[in-house]
Motif scaffolding. Sequence first.
Motif, short mmCIF file in Angstrom:
data_model
loop_
_atom_site.label_atom_id
_atom_site.label_comp_id
_atom_site.label_asym_id
_atom_site.label_seq_id
_atom_site.Cartn_x
_atom_site.Cartn_y
_atom_site.Cartn_z
N CYS A 1 0.83 -1.21 0.00
CA CYS A 1 0.00 0.00 0.00
C CYS A 1 0.86 1.25 0.00
O CYS A 1 0.33 2.35 -0.18
CB CYS A 1 -0.94 0.00 1.19
SG CYS A 1 -0.12 0.30 2.74
N SER A 2 2.18 1.09 0.19
CA SER A 2 3.05 2.28 0.08
C SER A 2 3.01 2.88 -1.32
O SER A 2 3.45 4.01 -1.51
CB SER A 2 4.52 1.95 0.36
OG SER A 2 4.68 1.22 1.47
N HIS B 1 9.36 -2.44 12.99
CA HIS B 1 7.89 -2.41 12.98
C HIS B 1 7.32 -2.19 14.38
O HIS B 1 7.87 -2.65 15.38
CB HIS B 1 7.34 -3.70 12.38
CG HIS B 1 7.70 -3.87 10.95
ND1 HIS B 1 8.57 -4.83 10.50
CD2 HIS B 1 7.34 -3.16 9.85
CE1 HIS B 1 8.71 -4.71 9.20
NE2 HIS B 1 7.98 -3.70 8.77
N ILE C 1 8.20 -4.05 18.23
CA ILE C 1 8.94 -3.15 19.12
C ILE C 1 8.18 -2.96 20.44
O ILE C 1 8.76 -3.04 21.53
CB ILE C 1 9.20 -1.79 18.42
CG1 ILE C 1 10.30 -1.99 17.36
CG2 ILE C 1 9.59 -0.70 19.42
CD1 ILE C 1 10.60 -0.76 16.53
N SER D 1 9.30 4.66 21.04
CA SER D 1 9.14 6.04 20.60
C SER D 1 7.89 6.14 19.75
O SER D 1 7.71 5.34 18.83
CB SER D 1 10.33 6.47 19.74
OG SER D 1 11.52 6.36 20.47
N ILE D 2 7.04 7.09 20.05
CA ILE D 2 5.88 7.37 19.20
C ILE D 2 6.32 8.47 18.23
O ILE D 2 6.63 9.59 18.67
CB ILE D 2 4.66 7.82 20.04
CG1 ILE D 2 4.23 6.68 20.98
CG2 ILE D 2 3.52 8.28 19.14
CD1 ILE D 2 3.07 7.04 21.91
N PHE D 3 6.35 8.11 16.96
CA PHE D 3 6.89 9.05 15.98
C PHE D 3 5.85 10.11 15.61
O PHE D 3 5.23 10.06 14.55
CB PHE D 3 7.33 8.30 14.71
CG PHE D 3 8.45 7.30 14.95
CD1 PHE D 3 9.45 7.55 15.87
CD2 PHE D 3 8.51 6.12 14.21
CE1 PHE D 3 10.48 6.63 16.08
CE2 PHE D 3 9.54 5.20 14.41
CZ PHE D 3 10.53 5.46 15.35
N CYS E 1 -0.25 8.26 14.18
CA CYS E 1 -0.58 7.70 12.86
C CYS E 1 -1.49 6.48 12.97
O CYS E 1 -1.36 5.66 13.89
CB CYS E 1 0.68 7.24 12.15
SG CYS E 1 1.70 8.56 11.55
N TYR F 1 -3.79 -2.92 10.38
CA TYR F 1 -2.95 -4.10 10.69
C TYR F 1 -3.71 -5.36 10.29
O TYR F 1 -4.86 -5.55 10.71
CB TYR F 1 -2.61 -4.11 12.19
CG TYR F 1 -1.74 -2.92 12.56
CD1 TYR F 1 -0.37 -2.97 12.46
CD2 TYR F 1 -2.32 -1.70 12.95
CE1 TYR F 1 0.43 -1.87 12.76
CE2 TYR F 1 -1.54 -0.59 13.24
CZ TYR F 1 -0.17 -0.69 13.14
OH TYR F 1 0.61 0.41 13.43
N ASP G 1 6.11 9.19 6.75
CA ASP G 1 4.95 8.48 7.30
C ASP G 1 3.65 9.21 6.95
O ASP G 1 3.42 10.33 7.42
CB ASP G 1 5.04 8.41 8.83
CG ASP G 1 5.80 7.20 9.33
OD1 ASP G 1 5.95 6.23 8.56
OD2 ASP G 1 6.22 7.21 10.49
N LEU H 1 -3.45 5.22 6.86
CA LEU H 1 -3.51 4.25 5.77
C LEU H 1 -4.50 3.15 6.16
O LEU H 1 -4.23 2.36 7.07
CB LEU H 1 -2.13 3.61 5.50
CG LEU H 1 -1.03 4.51 4.94
CD1 LEU H 1 0.30 3.75 4.87
CD2 LEU H 1 -1.40 5.03 3.55
N1 UFG Z 1 5.94 3.69 14.70
C1 UFG Z 1 6.25 4.35 15.86
N2 UFG Z 1 7.32 3.93 16.57
C2 UFG Z 1 8.11 2.89 16.19
C3 UFG Z 1 7.76 2.21 14.99
C4 UFG Z 1 6.67 2.64 14.27
O1 UFG Z 1 5.58 5.33 16.26
O2 UFG Z 1 9.08 2.58 16.88
C5 UFG Z 1 4.74 4.11 13.94
C6 UFG Z 1 5.09 4.56 12.52
O3 UFG Z 1 5.39 5.92 12.50
C7 UFG Z 1 3.79 4.20 11.78
C8 UFG Z 1 3.24 3.00 12.54
O4 UFG Z 1 3.91 2.99 13.79
O5 UFG Z 1 2.88 5.24 11.92
C9 UFG Z 1 3.54 1.69 11.84
O6 UFG Z 1 4.94 1.65 11.52
P1 UFG Z 1 5.64 0.36 10.96
O7 UFG Z 1 7.09 0.69 10.83
O8 UFG Z 1 5.28 -0.83 11.78
O9 UFG Z 1 4.97 0.14 9.55
P2 UFG Z 1 4.85 1.13 8.31
O10 UFG Z 1 3.41 1.52 8.21
O11 UFG Z 1 5.83 2.24 8.36
O12 UFG Z 1 5.34 0.20 7.11
C10 UFG Z 1 4.90 -1.13 6.98
C11 UFG Z 1 5.95 -1.95 6.25
C12 UFG Z 1 6.14 -1.48 4.84
C13 UFG Z 1 4.82 -1.41 4.14
C14 UFG Z 1 3.86 -0.59 4.95
C15 UFG Z 1 2.50 -0.53 4.40
O13 UFG Z 1 7.18 -1.87 6.94
O14 UFG Z 1 6.98 -2.37 4.16
O15 UFG Z 1 3.73 -1.14 6.26
O16 UFG Z 1 1.75 0.31 5.22
F1 UFG Z 1 4.97 -0.88 2.93
#
Ligand code: UFG
Length: 323
Positions: A118-119, A189, A193, A206-208, A219, A223, A284, A288
């Motif tokens: 979905c990226s 992920h 974590i 950490s909450i980004f 965000c 899931y 980010d 999504l």
């Molecule tokens: N997040 C935090 N703290 C962390 C890790 C993540 O706040 O330590 C947040 C991120 O900012 C995001 C959410 O948690 O808002 C989910 O983050 P993930 O890293 O778990 O997943 P992403 O949504 O960034 O990405 C994952 C996969 C990608 C894929 C994508 C599709 O890693 O390969 O989902 O949405 F493309």
Amino acid sequence: MNILVTGGAGYIGSHTVKLLQQKGHNVIVFDNLSRGHIEAVPEEVSFEKVDLLDFDSLSNALNKYEIDAVIHFAAFAYVGESVDNPGMYYTNNVSGSINLIKALNNKGVKKIVFSSTCSLYGNPEIVPISEKESLKPINPYAKTKFMIEHVLADFEISSGMKYVALRYFNAAGADFSGQIGESHAPETHLIPIVLQVALGKREKVSIFGDDYPTNDGTCIRDYIHVNDLADAHLRALQYLNDGESQVINLGTGRGYSVKEIIDKAEEITGRPIKREITSRRPGDPAVLIADNKKAREVLGWNPQSGLTDIIKSAWQWHLNPKY
Ligand code: UFG
């Protein structure tokens, strides 16, 4: 069917291999084990340690087997790493996939299910996101998937190879047996974590960013349980027996914020999970969430697990990981 699974030693790949086996398919796994775990591959499965970048070895390995269809997972999948090292991503994900598609074409294999993401939608304008949303990949990882969707479309025109590109939302959870699960190094992920914090392996999560335009400012992601993803691959294979090529979103249609995930993990683990607000992670999108109507209609797919099952199964795995 005789089904080749590339990346079958990886997270989503291994869960799909298990399901294919349960359904009586003959499974062959190709994996270079650069990120996958041999322990995740069942002994009864034919396994070849092969790198998709080595076209001759790949072709030789393919020639050892009858193959009716392929599920192509093998790829690097860290957004941040792809920004830091685009060459590595374009080489592995694009060149590797092109080698595979060419070799399959030479062999006359006409059905492929491809792991997309979905990226591809970047920062979508309309949420829930349907497959009609415009494609604006904003990082090299997403661009590699975007390119291969195009390559597949071109091979369909030239040689009739049919494909289903499955655009995953956030894969999470583990098989309910506790025997296979998510094991990435480094782990980036959210759910793993958070569980590592519950286990005392990390001090805090950490909450980004908490200034996004969402209810609690963090965000929101969709899931999806890894076994529900696996089930969709099986359905995509069956669909390809007489269906047309498709791109299909795979998500539950329900989103959770980062804070909601941490709170739910505290509830399920019964342990406190220390958190701190930090700055936004570049790239980010705020929200999504999948519109999964097409997956339901075309594949008859109906995801079974909600957030509780996802976190419970992930917790079971993290308490006792096998690799
Ligand atoms: N997040 C935090 N703290 C962390 C890790 C993540 O706040 O330590 C947040 C991120 O900012 C995001 C959410 O948690 O808002 C989910 O983050 P993930 O890293 O778990 O997943 P992403 O949504 O960034 O990405 C994952 C996969 C990608 C894929 C994508 C599709 O890693 O390969 O989902 O949405 F493309």
